[in-house]
Design a protein around this motif. Structure first.
Motif, PDB file in Angstrom:
ATOM      1  N   LEU A   1       2.174   8.720  -6.934  1.00  0.00           N
ATOM      2  CA  LEU A   1       2.826  10.034  -7.046  1.00  0.00           C
ATOM      3  C   LEU A   1       3.662  10.108  -8.320  1.00  0.00           C
ATOM      4  O   LEU A   1       3.734  11.169  -8.969  1.00  0.00           O
ATOM      5  N   MET A   2       4.282   9.008  -8.683  1.00  0.00           N
ATOM      6  CA  MET A   2       5.053   8.960  -9.925  1.00  0.00           C
ATOM      7  C   MET A   2       4.134   9.197 -11.127  1.00  0.00           C
ATOM      8  O   MET A   2       4.471   9.964 -12.035  1.00  0.00           O
ATOM      9  N   TYR A   3       2.981   8.542 -11.118  1.00  0.00           N
ATOM     10  CA  TYR A   3       2.012   8.729 -12.199  1.00  0.00           C
ATOM     11  C   TYR A   3       1.553  10.181 -12.268  1.00  0.00           C
ATOM     12  O   TYR A   3       1.386  10.746 -13.355  1.00  0.00           O
ATOM     13  N   TRP A   4       1.332  10.770 -11.114  1.00  0.00           N
ATOM     14  CA  TRP A   4       0.898  12.173 -11.070  1.00  0.00           C
ATOM     15  C   TRP A   4       1.981  13.078 -11.662  1.00  0.00           C
ATOM     16  O   TRP A   4       1.679  14.030 -12.390  1.00  0.00           O
TER      17      TRP A   4
ATOM     18  N   VAL B   1      -8.863   2.114  -2.652  1.00  0.00           N
ATOM     19  CA  VAL B   1      -9.800   0.981  -2.609  1.00  0.00           C
ATOM     20  C   VAL B   1      -9.434  -0.035  -3.694  1.00  0.00           C
ATOM     21  O   VAL B   1      -9.461  -1.252  -3.468  1.00  0.00           O
ATOM     22  N   PHE B   2      -9.099   0.476  -4.875  1.00  0.00           N
ATOM     23  CA  PHE B   2      -8.683  -0.378  -5.988  1.00  0.00           C
ATOM     24  C   PHE B   2      -7.450  -1.210  -5.616  1.00  0.00           C
ATOM     25  O   PHE B   2      -7.417  -2.435  -5.824  1.00  0.00           O
ATOM     26  N   ILE B   3      -6.451  -0.555  -5.042  1.00  0.00           N
ATOM     27  CA  ILE B   3      -5.214  -1.243  -4.653  1.00  0.00           C
ATOM     28  C   ILE B   3      -5.497  -2.285  -3.580  1.00  0.00           C
ATOM     29  O   ILE B   3      -4.945  -3.392  -3.609  1.00  0.00           O
ATOM     30  N   LEU B   4      -6.374  -1.958  -2.634  1.00  0.00           N
ATOM     31  CA  LEU B   4      -6.722  -2.894  -1.564  1.00  0.00           C
ATOM     32  C   LEU B   4      -7.381  -4.157  -2.141  1.00  0.00           C
ATOM     33  O   LEU B   4      -7.049  -5.280  -1.744  1.00  0.00           O
ATOM     34  N   ALA B   5      -8.301  -3.950  -3.090  1.00  0.00           N
ATOM     35  CA  ALA B   5      -8.971  -5.099  -3.721  1.00  0.00           C
ATOM     36  C   ALA B   5      -7.964  -5.972  -4.462  1.00  0.00           C
ATOM     37  O   ALA B   5      -8.016  -7.210  -4.372  1.00  0.00           O
ATOM     38  N   VAL B   6      -7.047  -5.339  -5.193  1.00  0.00           N
ATOM     39  CA  VAL B   6      -6.022  -6.096  -5.931  1.00  0.00           C
ATOM     40  C   VAL B   6      -5.119  -6.855  -4.958  1.00  0.00           C
ATOM     41  O   VAL B   6      -4.767  -8.024  -5.196  1.00  0.00           O
ATOM     42  N   CYS B   7      -4.761  -6.215  -3.842  1.00  0.00           N
ATOM     43  CA  CYS B   7      -3.882  -6.850  -2.854  1.00  0.00           C
ATOM     44  C   CYS B   7      -4.513  -8.112  -2.280  1.00  0.00           C
ATOM     45  O   CYS B   7      -3.836  -9.138  -2.111  1.00  0.00           O
ATOM     46  N   PHE B   8      -5.807  -8.060  -1.987  1.00  0.00           N
ATOM     47  CA  PHE B   8      -6.469  -9.230  -1.409  1.00  0.00           C
ATOM     48  C   PHE B   8      -6.565 -10.379  -2.411  1.00  0.00           C
ATOM     49  O   PHE B   8      -6.507 -11.552  -2.018  1.00  0.00           O
ATOM     50  N   ILE B   9      -6.717 -10.048  -3.693  1.00  0.00           N
ATOM     51  CA  ILE B   9      -6.703 -11.108  -4.721  1.00  0.00           C
ATOM     52  C   ILE B   9      -5.330 -11.773  -4.747  1.00  0.00           C
ATOM     53  O   ILE B   9      -5.208 -13.009  -4.769  1.00  0.00           O
TER      54      ILE B   9
ATOM     55  N   LEU C   1       0.837  -1.203   0.000  1.00  0.00           N
ATOM     56  CA  LEU C   1       0.000   0.000   0.000  1.00  0.00           C
ATOM     57  C   LEU C   1       0.871   1.252   0.000  1.00  0.00           C
ATOM     58  O   LEU C   1       0.603   2.214  -0.732  1.00  0.00           O
ATOM     59  N   ILE C   2       1.920   1.223   0.808  1.00  0.00           N
ATOM     60  CA  ILE C   2       2.835   2.374   0.882  1.00  0.00           C
ATOM     61  C   ILE C   2       3.577   2.563  -0.435  1.00  0.00           C
ATOM     62  O   ILE C   2       3.676   3.676  -0.968  1.00  0.00           O
TER      63      ILE C   2
END
Length: 395
Positions: A247-250, A273-281, A239-240
């Protein structure tokens, strides 16, 4: 030469002895061939949603609406008689175009006042915008010719002069959102989000699989038996690090002069939320497949076609229902429409709620299954360790 042939035979034996490699080598081309074939099987888009604003409500405007509905590419998802809340409705209906028929349209045509039908083209998706605007041009030009001939006949104009007379109304097409039809502005965000999903899945595929494979999971459990803690220590670093990538994308948007400025705060939360969902998969696969190579291979097969079936470029509605069901279980499918609404279409946050809820459901389901699977594996390993410790005592 004989040695070389023997080495070739050895290599073939190694290949055929690896079940995973066989499955990937032959299965992936077969799977992707079928998948891509079904995704683009129609070859063209049909029933693209459009909005018609009929302020005239005349027989001529009704004829125009009927012709639009009869066109196989177009589907009128909303018909209204004023322009109130049009921007919001355009996002809610995911409309490719909005057609504005002005008040007094029929009267102005009959009195040769040269009225104007305006079409607002939603170029946030270049592909659907081109299809829909092209279809509308055909419809309006056909209507224009038919109206011209009918009006002149009513006025008693000789047949040989009809086609050389005036144009009954003009048509104007206005691009909305991506006005320059910049393909990078349209495609670039989707590709970067796909890359982020891919690296997260591949990284987290190794999280528990490497511990199981290297026999170090027991050391981890000895430090904490709390299942929530075990999952958290694997996810939090990603997550970190994902925030650093964000930030790189920005920074890229400034570097390439891409105007992504609005709603960045809300989008960052949705990206979380997107990253969290991907992490759990990724965590779930890593727990269920306790082998690093197999876990990464499976996630590569899952992640590779995700952009293609997400509906970001080719509309999801044009794909078979079974592909839509598969796509609904991929976080990218829900993140990209939210991105488009907030950044490209400059919509409000509440319009993204359905997509946020879907990603939360994916995270909740995969997180719960991960917890159950890890709890079971932890107990199993601790039990085996207890048995091993007690065996010398019994002897």
């Amino acid at each position: 030469m004989k040695t070389f042939i023997n080495l070739l035979k050895r290599e073939f034996k190694l290949f055929w002895g690896n079940d995973v490699l066989k499955m990937l080598f032959f299965g992936a081309p077969l799977l992707y061939g079928i998948l891509i074939g079904y995704v683009y099987s129609k070859g063209k888009v049909t029933d693209l949603p459009i909005i018609v604003v009929d302020e005239d409500q005349s027989s001529m405007s009704a004829k125009a609406i009927e012709m639009m509905q009869d066109n196989e590419i177009l589907s009128i998802s909303a018909l209204q008689f004023d322009t109130q809340k049009l921007d919001r409705l355009m996002i809610e209906k995911d409309a490719a175009c909005v057609v504005l028929i002005p008040k007094g349209f029929e009267k102005d045509v009959l009195t040769k006042q040269y009225p104007e039908i305006t079409t607002i083209v939603n170029t946030s998706n270049v592909l659907t915008a081109n299809y829909a605007s092209g279809a509308l041009q055909v419809v309006l030009e056909t209507l224009k010719v038919g109206t011209q001939i009918e009006t002149l006949r009513k006025q008693g104009t000789p047949e040989n002069l009809i086609m050389s007379q005036y144009e009954p109304f003009k048509t104007t097409f206005i691009k909305k959102n991506n006005r320059s039809t910049n393909y990078m502005y349209f495609l670039w965000p989707g590709v970067l989000a796909t890359v982020l999903q891919q690296v997260l899945l591949l990284g987290l595929a190794l999280s528990f699989a490497s511990e199981f494979e290297n026999g170090t999971f027991i050391n981890l459990v000895k430090q904490t038996k709390n299942t929530f803690s075990l999952i958290a220590v694997k996810i939090i670093p990603y997550l970190i690090m994902s925030f650093a990538v964000w930030l790189m994308y920005w920074a890229f948007t400034w570097w390439f002069n891409i105007p992504f400025y609005n709603n960045l705060g809300a989008l960052t939360l949705i990206a979380g939320v997107f990253i969290l969902a991907v992490c759990f998969i990724g965590i779930l696969i890593s727990i269920l497949i306790p082998n690093q190579l197999k876990a990464t291979e499976i996630l590569m097969v899952v992640a590779t076609p995700s952009f293609m079936i997400s509906g970001f470029t080719w509309p999801l509605s044009q794909m078979p229902e079974w592909i839509q069901i598969i796509a609904s279980g991929i976080p990218l499918t829900h993140f990209l429409p939210a991105f488009r609404i907030l950044i490209i279409e400059n919509g409000t946050v509440d319009l993204t709620y359905p997509y946020i809820i879907n990603m939360l459901i994916i995270a909740l389901v995969c997180g719960t299954l991960s917890f159950i699977a890890l709890k079971w594996k932890t107990r199993r390993i601790l039990k085996s360790q207890t048995i091993e410790l007690n065996e010398p005592t019994k002897k």
